[in-house]
Design a protein around this motif. Structure first.
Motif, PDB file in Angstrom:
ATOM      1  N   THR A 105       0.340  -1.763   6.592  1.00 46.80           N
ATOM      2  CA  THR A 105      -0.240  -2.912   6.550  1.00 46.80           C
ATOM      3  C   THR A 105      -0.453  -3.627   7.711  1.00 46.80           C
ATOM      4  O   THR A 105       0.455  -4.004   8.342  1.00 46.80           O
ATOM      5  N   PRO A 177       1.455   2.776  -0.957  1.00 49.41           N
ATOM      6  CA  PRO A 177       0.968   1.561  -1.681  1.00 49.41           C
ATOM      7  C   PRO A 177       1.538   0.421  -1.323  1.00 49.41           C
ATOM      8  O   PRO A 177       2.969   0.361  -1.636  1.00 49.41           O
ATOM      9  N   PHE A 282      -4.304   5.089  -0.053  1.00 48.92           N
ATOM     10  CA  PHE A 282      -2.889   4.512  -0.459  1.00 48.92           C
ATOM     11  C   PHE A 282      -1.968   5.350  -1.391  1.00 48.92           C
ATOM     12  O   PHE A 282      -1.578   5.089  -2.404  1.00 48.92           O
TER      13      PHE A 282
END
Length: 422
Positions: A105, A177, A282
């Motif tokens: 991320t 995720p 993800f």
């Protein structure tokens, strides 16, 4: 998706009873290469397909409309998912701007970017350079690469990770995720720039990186279509999200999924459930959600067909510094089937490179989301997936496939399904 055209004739001054009934025009074949390729182009034309982005949301609406036209009732299975709105992302070395893309991320740089010495060792005040092995980040449910973790932990102000593949392309990487943002910006670079970056790192040359964007709350949706019929349902699944435009990775499978949905909907004796899931990049987030809530239980399922990545694409090579499309598919293609369906599958796919010798899914595992459905006990199970050197690259656009590549795979899969139900 295509709908049935009907011709009517109205002649002024004549009653309908005086005219012979006009026959309906034949419905276009939803499994024809022309129809399938039109859907690939339509999918890619909706934009980038990362989960929860505008392109992903537009795809949801497009698929829902297509399924309704084929006679399905539809629903959206929504889930919250954070979206990073990506702005500029680049690496500047020696006055030259290099292609770059974040590793999720993302953590943004300051608005003007940052400049520091490039270093293989990393460390405080440095931009660390990492060279990743080929294939890194292409699979699901893998931890982040240890060299990137070590570079971040070294206190580097940013990390550049080189992604290697035979074509020298930059390949985006799948991520766990809802992984927390990195403590510093982590940018991916193309293999074609590896030599220049490694030389700069050895010399401690100044390099500038820029990663602009912001995170916001978002939502994504699985698209589910149901066409009620007798008996246990047949489930056909494919992912709809991915990195970049992913015309071959996702688009070829989505086109075949749409074609099968339309072709099988003409059979009133079939109970059909079709799902196109978000969150694939993800770790298959949306597919996992569907199996927990929305999918029939394994014991209540007649057949599950999983359409994976790059199922109908051309192979590519690097020639004279340019990416060139070859006339055939990559050799690394796999189709798997439960043991009772192997002969049926082999017959349908005879002569198709990589697909002509099905893998026994009762004895062997398989990659991607197919592994999820196998682990949960769905039987009988059919699934196909293939490799592509343009997987996760910016060049994964509609010309990676075409009518002549799509139609044989779609029709063989249709034949396999009908054979499995006989």
């Amino acid at each position: 998706m295509r709908t049935v055209d009907r011709r009517t004739a109205l002649i002024s001054g004549l009653g309908a009873a005086t005219l012979p009934a006009m026959p309906a025009l034949a419905a276009p074949d939803p499994l024809s290469g022309t129809a399938l390729y039109a859907d690939v182009k339509a999918y890619a034309g909706l934009g980038e397909h990362r989960t929860g982005t505008a392109g992903d949301n537009a795809t949801t609406a497009w698929l829902e409309k297509a399924l309704k036209a084929a006679g399905y009732t539809t629903e959206r299975q929504a889930f919250d998912y954070p979206v990073f709105e990506l702005g500029a992302c680049d690496i500047v070395l020696g006055g030259r701007t290099l292609e770059s893309f974040p590793y999720w991320t993302p953590t943004a740089t300051p608005p003007a970017g940052l400049t520091a010495p490039l270093s293989v060792a990393g460390g405080a005040g440095k931009i660390a350079l990492v060279d990743l092995p080929p294939g890194t980040g292409a699979g699901l449910e893998a931890p982040p690469p240890a060299p990137i973790v070590a570079a971040v932990d070294s206190g580097a102000v940013a990390v550049i990770a080189i992604t290697e593949n035979p074509l020298g392309e930059l390949l985006a990487m799948n991520r766990n995720p809802k992984a927390p943002a990195w403590r510093c910006p982590v940018l991916l670079a193309a293999g074609r720039d590896a030599a220049a970056l490694k030389a700069a790192a050895q010399a401690g040359t100044l390099v500038s990186v820029r990663l602009e964007g912001r995170s916001r709350p978002g939502q994504a949706q699985n698209v589910i279509g149901r066409r009620k019929g007798p008996g246990k349902p047949i489930v056909i699944s494919t992912p709809k999200s991915g990195w970049r435009h992913c015309a071959g990775e996702r688009g070829s499978g989505i086109a075949i999924w749409l074609g099968l949905a339309a072709a099988l909907a003409t059979r009133p004796d079939l109970n059909l459930v079709v799902v196109c899931s978000a969150g694939h990049e993800f770790d298959g987030y949306g597919a996992h959600l569907f199996t927990r809530a929305g999918a029939p239980k394994p014991a209540d399922t007649r057949l599950w067909v999983a359409i994976g990545a790059n199922v109908a694409v051309y192979d590519h090579v690097l020639k004279d510094g340019k990416v060139v499309r070859l006339p055939g598919p990559p050799k690394a293609r796999t189709i798997g089937a439960s043991a009772p369906l192997i002969a049926t599958t082999a017959k349908a796919f005879a002569g198709q490179v990589g697909y002509e010798m099905p893998l026994d899914l009762d004895a062997h595992n398989a990659p991607g989301e197919l592994a999820t459905f196998r682990k949960l006990g769905y039987r009988p199970l059919i699934g196909l997936v293939a490799a592509s050197p343009l997987h996760h690259s910016a060049k994964d656009l509609p010309d990676v496939t075409g009518p002549a590549m799509l139609e044989p795979v779609a029709k063989a899969l249709h034949q396999t399904i009908l054979g499995a139900l006989a």
